[in-house]
Design a protein around this motif. Structure first.
Motif, PDB file in Angstrom:
ATOM      1  N   ASP A   1      35.146  46.690  44.973  1.00  0.00           N
ATOM      2  CA  ASP A   1      35.958  45.849  44.078  1.00  0.00           C
ATOM      3  C   ASP A   1      36.178  44.476  44.711  1.00  0.00           C
ATOM      4  O   ASP A   1      36.449  44.364  45.912  1.00  0.00           O
ATOM      5  CB  ASP A   1      37.337  46.480  43.833  1.00  0.00           C
ATOM      6  N   ARG A   2      36.100  43.458  43.879  1.00  0.00           N
ATOM      7  CA  ARG A   2      36.421  42.098  44.346  1.00  0.00           C
ATOM      8  C   ARG A   2      37.891  41.828  44.034  1.00  0.00           C
ATOM      9  O   ARG A   2      38.324  41.985  42.886  1.00  0.00           O
ATOM     10  CB  ARG A   2      35.554  41.058  43.634  1.00  0.00           C
ATOM     11  N   VAL A   3      38.649  41.441  45.048  1.00  0.00           N
ATOM     12  CA  VAL A   3      40.091  41.238  44.854  1.00  0.00           C
ATOM     13  C   VAL A   3      40.545  39.940  45.535  1.00  0.00           C
ATOM     14  O   VAL A   3      39.849  39.395  46.399  1.00  0.00           O
ATOM     15  CB  VAL A   3      40.927  42.415  45.417  1.00  0.00           C
ATOM     16  N   ALA A   4      41.713  39.489  45.116  1.00  0.00           N
ATOM     17  CA  ALA A   4      42.396  38.381  45.801  1.00  0.00           C
ATOM     18  C   ALA A   4      43.862  38.745  45.888  1.00  0.00           C
ATOM     19  O   ALA A   4      44.335  39.638  45.182  1.00  0.00           O
ATOM     20  CB  ALA A   4      42.205  37.082  45.039  1.00  0.00           C
TER      21      ALA A   4
ATOM     22  N   LEU B 156      42.796  29.631  33.039  1.00  0.00           N
ATOM     23  CA  LEU B 156      41.500  29.282  33.650  1.00  0.00           C
ATOM     24  C   LEU B 156      40.356  29.656  32.706  1.00  0.00           C
ATOM     25  O   LEU B 156      39.420  28.883  32.503  1.00  0.00           O
ATOM     26  CB  LEU B 156      41.323  30.010  34.992  1.00  0.00           C
ATOM     27  N   ALA B 157      40.459  30.847  32.094  1.00  0.00           N
ATOM     28  CA  ALA B 157      39.384  31.309  31.205  1.00  0.00           C
ATOM     29  C   ALA B 157      39.282  30.443  29.955  1.00  0.00           C
ATOM     30  O   ALA B 157      38.182  30.156  29.467  1.00  0.00           O
ATOM     31  CB  ALA B 157      39.629  32.773  30.813  1.00  0.00           C
ATOM     32  N   SER B 158      40.424  29.996  29.441  1.00  0.00           N
ATOM     33  CA  SER B 158      40.400  29.182  28.217  1.00  0.00           C
ATOM     34  C   SER B 158      39.978  27.747  28.502  1.00  0.00           C
ATOM     35  O   SER B 158      39.674  26.993  27.584  1.00  0.00           O
ATOM     36  CB  SER B 158      41.792  29.173  27.569  1.00  0.00           C
ATOM     37  N   GLY B 159      39.997  27.351  29.761  1.00  0.00           N
ATOM     38  CA  GLY B 159      39.665  25.969  30.112  1.00  0.00           C
ATOM     39  C   GLY B 159      40.869  25.037  30.037  1.00  0.00           C
ATOM     40  O   GLY B 159      40.741  23.841  30.290  1.00  0.00           O
ATOM     41  N   ALA B 160      42.048  25.574  29.688  1.00  0.00           N
ATOM     42  CA  ALA B 160      43.244  24.726  29.627  1.00  0.00           C
ATOM     43  C   ALA B 160      43.564  24.155  31.006  1.00  0.00           C
ATOM     44  O   ALA B 160      44.061  23.045  31.137  1.00  0.00           O
ATOM     45  CB  ALA B 160      44.430  25.541  29.103  1.00  0.00           C
ATOM     46  N   VAL B 161      43.276  24.945  32.031  1.00  0.00           N
ATOM     47  CA  VAL B 161      43.438  24.474  33.416  1.00  0.00           C
ATOM     48  C   VAL B 161      42.088  24.659  34.120  1.00  0.00           C
ATOM     49  O   VAL B 161      41.532  25.754  34.114  1.00  0.00           O
ATOM     50  CB  VAL B 161      44.542  25.267  34.152  1.00  0.00           C
ATOM     51  N   ARG B 162      41.578  23.575  34.657  1.00  0.00           N
ATOM     52  CA  ARG B 162      40.313  23.649  35.398  1.00  0.00           C
ATOM     53  C   ARG B 162      40.618  23.606  36.889  1.00  0.00           C
ATOM     54  O   ARG B 162      41.426  22.781  37.330  1.00  0.00           O
ATOM     55  CB  ARG B 162      39.394  22.479  35.014  1.00  0.00           C
ATOM     56  N   ALA B 163      39.977  24.502  37.639  1.00  0.00           N
ATOM     57  CA  ALA B 163      40.259  24.564  39.070  1.00  0.00           C
ATOM     58  C   ALA B 163      39.021  24.164  39.849  1.00  0.00           C
ATOM     59  O   ALA B 163      37.901  24.538  39.500  1.00  0.00           O
ATOM     60  CB  ALA B 163      40.689  25.971  39.454  1.00  0.00           C
TER      61      ALA B 163
ATOM     62  N   LEU C  81      49.456  44.540  46.619  1.00  0.00           N
ATOM     63  CA  LEU C  81      49.327  43.076  46.567  1.00  0.00           C
ATOM     64  C   LEU C  81      48.007  42.636  45.931  1.00  0.00           C
ATOM     65  O   LEU C  81      47.865  41.473  45.550  1.00  0.00           O
ATOM     66  CB  LEU C  81      49.398  42.485  47.984  1.00  0.00           C
ATOM     67  N   ALA C  82      47.033  43.546  45.849  1.00  0.00           N
ATOM     68  CA  ALA C  82      45.682  43.140  45.448  1.00  0.00           C
ATOM     69  C   ALA C  82      45.572  42.969  43.937  1.00  0.00           C
ATOM     70  O   ALA C  82      46.130  43.752  43.166  1.00  0.00           O
ATOM     71  CB  ALA C  82      44.670  44.175  45.933  1.00  0.00           C
ATOM     72  N   LEU C  83      44.848  41.934  43.541  1.00  0.00           N
ATOM     73  CA  LEU C  83      44.584  41.667  42.124  1.00  0.00           C
ATOM     74  C   LEU C  83      43.081  41.693  41.931  1.00  0.00           C
ATOM     75  O   LEU C  83      42.355  40.969  42.639  1.00  0.00           O
ATOM     76  CB  LEU C  83      45.130  40.287  41.748  1.00  0.00           C
ATOM     77  N   LYS C  84      42.602  42.508  40.984  1.00  0.00           N
ATOM     78  CA  LYS C  84      41.154  42.524  40.728  1.00  0.00           C
ATOM     79  C   LYS C  84      40.741  41.210  40.075  1.00  0.00           C
ATOM     80  O   LYS C  84      41.437  40.710  39.191  1.00  0.00           O
ATOM     81  CB  LYS C  84      40.805  43.686  39.795  1.00  0.00           C
ATOM     82  N   LEU C  85      39.600  40.679  40.513  1.00  0.00           N
ATOM     83  CA  LEU C  85      39.171  39.393  39.980  1.00  0.00           C
ATOM     84  C   LEU C  85      38.372  39.574  38.698  1.00  0.00           C
ATOM     85  O   LEU C  85      37.456  40.414  38.641  1.00  0.00           O
ATOM     86  CB  LEU C  85      38.315  38.657  41.015  1.00  0.00           C
ATOM     87  N   PRO C  86      38.697  38.789  37.671  1.00  0.00           N
ATOM     88  CA  PRO C  86      37.876  38.815  36.459  1.00  0.00           C
ATOM     89  C   PRO C  86      36.455  38.326  36.784  1.00  0.00           C
ATOM     90  O   PRO C  86      36.259  37.592  37.770  1.00  0.00           O
ATOM     91  CB  PRO C  86      38.570  37.828  35.521  1.00  0.00           C
ATOM     92  N   ASP C  87      35.468  38.689  35.938  1.00  0.00           N
ATOM     93  CA  ASP C  87      34.075  38.328  36.209  1.00  0.00           C
ATOM     94  C   ASP C  87      33.859  36.832  36.427  1.00  0.00           C
ATOM     95  O   ASP C  87      33.093  36.422  37.274  1.00  0.00           O
ATOM     96  CB  ASP C  87      33.175  38.804  35.049  1.00  0.00           C
ATOM     97  N   GLY C  88      34.568  36.007  35.679  1.00  0.00           N
ATOM     98  CA  GLY C  88      34.329  34.565  35.764  1.00  0.00           C
ATOM     99  C   GLY C  88      34.958  33.891  36.977  1.00  0.00           C
ATOM    100  O   GLY C  88      34.801  32.683  37.165  1.00  0.00           O
ATOM    101  N   VAL C  89      35.680  34.648  37.798  1.00  0.00           N
ATOM    102  CA  VAL C  89      36.395  34.031  38.925  1.00  0.00           C
ATOM    103  C   VAL C  89      35.768  34.498  40.240  1.00  0.00           C
ATOM    104  O   VAL C  89      35.861  35.673  40.602  1.00  0.00           O
ATOM    105  CB  VAL C  89      37.905  34.395  38.882  1.00  0.00           C
ATOM    106  N   SER C  90      35.107  33.585  40.949  1.00  0.00           N
ATOM    107  CA  SER C  90      34.500  33.933  42.237  1.00  0.00           C
ATOM    108  C   SER C  90      35.588  34.082  43.296  1.00  0.00           C
ATOM    109  O   SER C  90      36.714  33.603  43.118  1.00  0.00           O
ATOM    110  CB  SER C  90      33.509  32.846  42.664  1.00  0.00           C
ATOM    111  N   GLU C  91      35.225  34.729  44.406  1.00  0.00           N
ATOM    112  CA  GLU C  91      36.200  34.863  45.493  1.00  0.00           C
ATOM    113  C   GLU C  91      36.567  33.483  46.056  1.00  0.00           C
ATOM    114  O   GLU C  91      37.718  33.231  46.410  1.00  0.00           O
ATOM    115  CB  GLU C  91      35.633  35.758  46.588  1.00  0.00           C
ATOM    116  N   LEU C  92      35.587  32.595  46.102  1.00  0.00           N
ATOM    117  CA  LEU C  92      35.851  31.245  46.603  1.00  0.00           C
ATOM    118  C   LEU C  92      36.864  30.532  45.705  1.00  0.00           C
ATOM    119  O   LEU C  92      37.832  29.914  46.183  1.00  0.00           O
ATOM    120  CB  LEU C  92      34.525  30.466  46.637  1.00  0.00           C
ATOM    121  N   LEU C  93      36.653  30.640  44.398  1.00  0.00           N
ATOM    122  CA  LEU C  93      37.592  30.004  43.469  1.00  0.00           C
ATOM    123  C   LEU C  93      38.977  30.642  43.608  1.00  0.00           C
ATOM    124  O   LEU C  93      39.997  29.950  43.654  1.00  0.00           O
ATOM    125  CB  LEU C  93      37.091  30.128  42.026  1.00  0.00           C
TER     126      LEU C  93
END
Ligand SMILES: NC(=O)c1ccc[n+]([C@@H]2O[C@H](COP(=O)([O-])OP(=O)(O)OC[C@H]3O[C@@H](n4cnc5c(N)ncnc54)[C@H](OP(=O)(O)O)[C@@H]3O)[C@@H](O)[C@H]2O)c1
Length: 324
Positions: free
Chosen positions: A83-86, A286-293, A105-117
């Motif tokens: 699992d990829r988590v942050a 982040l997914a909607s693009g309202a906030v770009r990171a 404390l761990a949150l699973k990362l959605p597909d569109g969010v890389s570990e770097l992001l």
């Protein structure tokens, strides 16, 4: 062999040195993580310098990381190897290639969010969300002031407040940072090292002032932020990049029925349901693009000292991420 940055004495960035460490198997309720990206935050500089004495020395600093689950301890539900988590944590230990972490404390990362992001945006984005949704819920049509608008938290905060319908006034320390603040949705940007930001805020708001001032700069801007408030306006002091704020006389708030808060993210994420709701809100914008990171600028973990130098010199124009 796993390795980590160990802080043995408070002081300058050179105190951050890479050493080999031993990492055990995860205990009940824990996961073992191979870390692939580690967020660098101003909080880490306060811990290193000794302004915050919240890490016992010798210790491994860092409050934000992302990676891949390697093993799960007894009683852990909902996580499996691979699992990829942050996560963010008030218990430190993030500047490491591997670690054991409470699964809570761990949150699973959605597909569109890389570990770097994730490592560049999770703590700063949760903070921005806390500020505009919980500490002072931003309403459409409000005018808000964001100090250090081009900073890591600042640029996310500006975008989120603008998305909620606010007119955002941002301050920035250089023309290059002013451009970043404008791209983050600031309708007005003030170069606060050259201009009197209080006078400009009053001019922009027709003398009314702002509904809320989000101030993470602290010592250099606190008084000015207070002066920028409208009647019943709210000063949110959430950091001290320029130094701690001097003791404050409460009667000053009565001049315009102002309020003052000093929030800390970890008090808002302490309960798992709140953490999950805040993370869902962040991943949603982040997914909607309202906030770009911005995925951030990477440095090897061994160069943690250089990352601190960049942050403290105000020269970092992107969030900084350490890669083991
Ligand atoms: N309360 C919480 O729970 C919470 C959570 C996260 C972060 N924070 C706080 O939010 C602030 C921002 O964190 P960040 O990691 O995103 O950092 P950052 O905003 O990327 O960096 C700090 C910025 O502050 C400005 N600044 C003004 N005076 C400064 C000085 N004397 N020295 C250094 N910088 C100065 C600089 O921008 P200009 O060059 O544009 O002036 C600098 O880029 C920090 O104070 C941090 O502790 C608080």
């Amino acid at each position: 062999m796993p390795h980590a940055i160990i802080l043995r004495h408070h002081g300058a960035p050179e105190m951050l040195r890479l050493e080999e460490i031993a990492v055990g198997a995860p205990g009940p309720g824990e996961i073992r993580l191979r870390q692939t990206a580690i967020g660098v935050n101003f909080h880490d500089c306060y811990v290193r310098s000794g302004l915050y004495r919240t890490l016992s020395l010798p210790g491994i600093p860092g409050i934000e990381g992302a990676g891949v689950v390697e093993a799960v301890g007894p009683g852990v539900a909902g996580f499996a190897p691979g699992d990829r988590v942050a996560y963010v944590t008030a218990q430190y230990g993030c500047y490491a290639s591997e670690r054991v972490l409470p699964a809570s404390l761990a949150l699973k990362l959605p597909d569109g969010v890389s570990e770097l992001l994730a490592a560049s945006v999770l703590l700063k984005g949760l903070t921005a969300g806390m500020l505009v949704r919980d500490v002072h819920p931003v309403r459409p049509g409000e005018t808000v002031l964001v100090q250090a608008a081009a900073g890591g938290v600042g640029r996310l905060l500006c975008q989120w407040a603008a998305h909620l319908g606010a007119t955002v006034i941002g301050t920035a320390g250089s023309p290059a940072k002013a451009a970043i603040a404008r791209a983050a949705g600031c309708a007005h940007v003030i170069l606060y090292r050259e201009e009197d930001f209080v006078a400009r805020v009053m001019q922009v708001t027709g003398g009314r002032g702002v509904a809320v001032a989000y101030d993470s700069v602290g010592r250099d801007t606190f008084d000015g932020s207070l002066e920028c408030l409208a009647l019943r306006g709210h000063l949110v002091n959430f950091g001290q990049s320029s130094g701690p704020v001097a003791p404050f006389a409460i009667p000053r708030l009565s001049a315009r029925s102002n309020s003052l808060t000093r929030p800390m993210l970890f008090h808002y994420t302490a309960e798992r349901p709140a953490l999950e709701a805040m993370a869902a809100a962040l991943f949603g914008v982040l997914a909607s693009g309202a906030v770009r990171a911005d995925p951030g600028r990477t440095l090897p973990l061994a160069e943690a000292a250089e990352a601190h130098r960049l942050l403290e010199s105000r020269a970092a124009e992107a969030p900084l991420v350490l890669v083991p």
